[in-house]
Design an enzyme around this catalytic site. Sequence first.
Site, PDB file in Angstrom:
ATOM      1  N   ALA A   1       0.852  -1.196   0.000  1.00 46.18           N
ATOM      2  CA  ALA A   1       0.000   0.000   0.000  1.00 46.18           C
ATOM      3  C   ALA A   1       0.879   1.234   0.000  1.00 46.18           C
ATOM      4  CB  ALA A   1      -0.893   0.010   1.237  1.00 46.18           C
ATOM      5  N   LYS A   2       0.301   2.376  -0.227  1.00 41.56           N
ATOM      6  CA  LYS A   2       1.027   3.636  -0.063  1.00 41.56           C
ATOM      7  C   LYS A   2       0.006   4.742   0.090  1.00 41.56           C
ATOM      8  CE  LYS A   2       5.429   4.871  -0.071  1.00 41.56           C
ATOM      9  NZ  LYS A   2       6.622   4.052   0.257  1.00 41.56           N
ATOM     10  N   GLY A   3       0.442   5.851   0.698  1.00 37.30           N
ATOM     11  CA  GLY A   3      -0.455   6.993   0.860  1.00 37.30           C
ATOM     12  C   GLY A   3       0.299   8.274   0.613  1.00 37.30           C
TER      13      GLY A   3
END
Length: 415
Positions: A102-104
């Site tokens: 994931a990444k944000g």
Amino acid sequence: MGSTYESALKKFGKAAELMNLDHGIRKILEHPKRQLIVEFPVTMDDDSIEVFTGYRVQHNVALGPAKGGVRYHPNVSLDEVKSLAFWMTFKCAVMGLPYGGAKGGIKIDPKQYSKKELERVSRRYFSEISIVVGPDKDIPAPDVNTTPDIMAWFMDTYSMNVGYSSMGVVTGKPVGLGGSQGRTEATGRGVSTVAALAAKAKGVDISKMTVAIEGFGNVGKYAALIMSKEKGAKVVALSDSKGAVYNSNGFDIEELMKYKDEHGTISDYPKAESKMSNEELKTLDVDILVPAALENSITPEIAKNVKAKIIVEGANGPLMTGADEILNEKGVLIVPDILANAGGVTVSYFEWVQDLQSFFWKKAQVNSALEEMMNNAFEETWKMKEKYSTDMRTAAYIVAINRVAFATKKRGIYP
Ligand code: NAD
């Protein structure tokens, strides 16, 4: 510049073709599982209101909860966050971690805001994405421009919303607040470990090598410190966003770190023999080049002039499409991002394990467990490289894809 995600897919595609990956699995892996965009208001110190855009993308969760950092940068976009989430899936898998990717990010220049404003931005962002994160769902961590203090605000915000202290919801927290010993320098330490292994593979001890590092942030400065102090390499060139400095005798990294803290940049460090541009740093006649700033920093034009024999990708995606081919042709050994900078997520994993058990490790234990995992992953990748007579990036993807594909097939496609 084209889409970073398209460029990421091309590199993945090369491995998928070579290993003859099942078409269904390939289709799954080419698409992120979930993409959340949040637009949220924050009150500024002067009582005005600004609206920010943030993202959280979960690429794949076949191997376990999603994992990946949060970036604060004015250029953050859905394309960039998607690419970073994609790389996280394979980074976790190549290391054998029980995580998906994931990444944000928030589209923001943090330097333009006060600490209190940044705290409100961080808390509101985390509150907005808390519908998809959690210690069993998706565990954020630091990335460009995000710090242990910000992780503490994230953890507190989530804890306030659920009504109890949830240490395992983010990693990269301060030590003493559920953080792990060794997390801050973990990515740089991992970079140093694989750099030494790559040097050995080239038949030279790293202590006999010269190094140039682009970026003097979390990854770059600890890679510089550990490569020079513990591995004995000579770090002759370093840079940040304002420019680069050169010293043929090598820099005292601890002194340079103090200088950066006091002056905000290393570009006018008075003890440097000369100053240069970031472009010049990347084409210096050194043994090892470590790009540790942002993606797409080495264009095909720069690649043509690279003189280093080894590139260790401290940053995610630092080689633009086309640069790989040129460098591979020249015989440059590229240790790919998904392996080279995986030290950070590996110690994040240790932090999460410690939080879930409320039982904390000593620094020596963290460092030796990290060293062992980096060694194993490098060795597995090297074997795959030989098996398929390919480059290290493709080999690392094959190791990782095999693990994700195995889990996906065993789990089956729901419903
Ligand atoms: P950071 O914000 O701590 O540092 C970034 C550094 O890059 C700063 O020194 C900045 O001045 C420099 N920089 C920015 N633009 C530049 C340019 N155009 N030329 C030269 N230098 C420039 O960020 P970080 O955490 O060190 O992350 C750097 C890279 O490593 C990113 O690609 C990130 O995704 C990746 N990464 C970070 C971690 C981690 O644990 N922090 C883990 C894995 C990968």
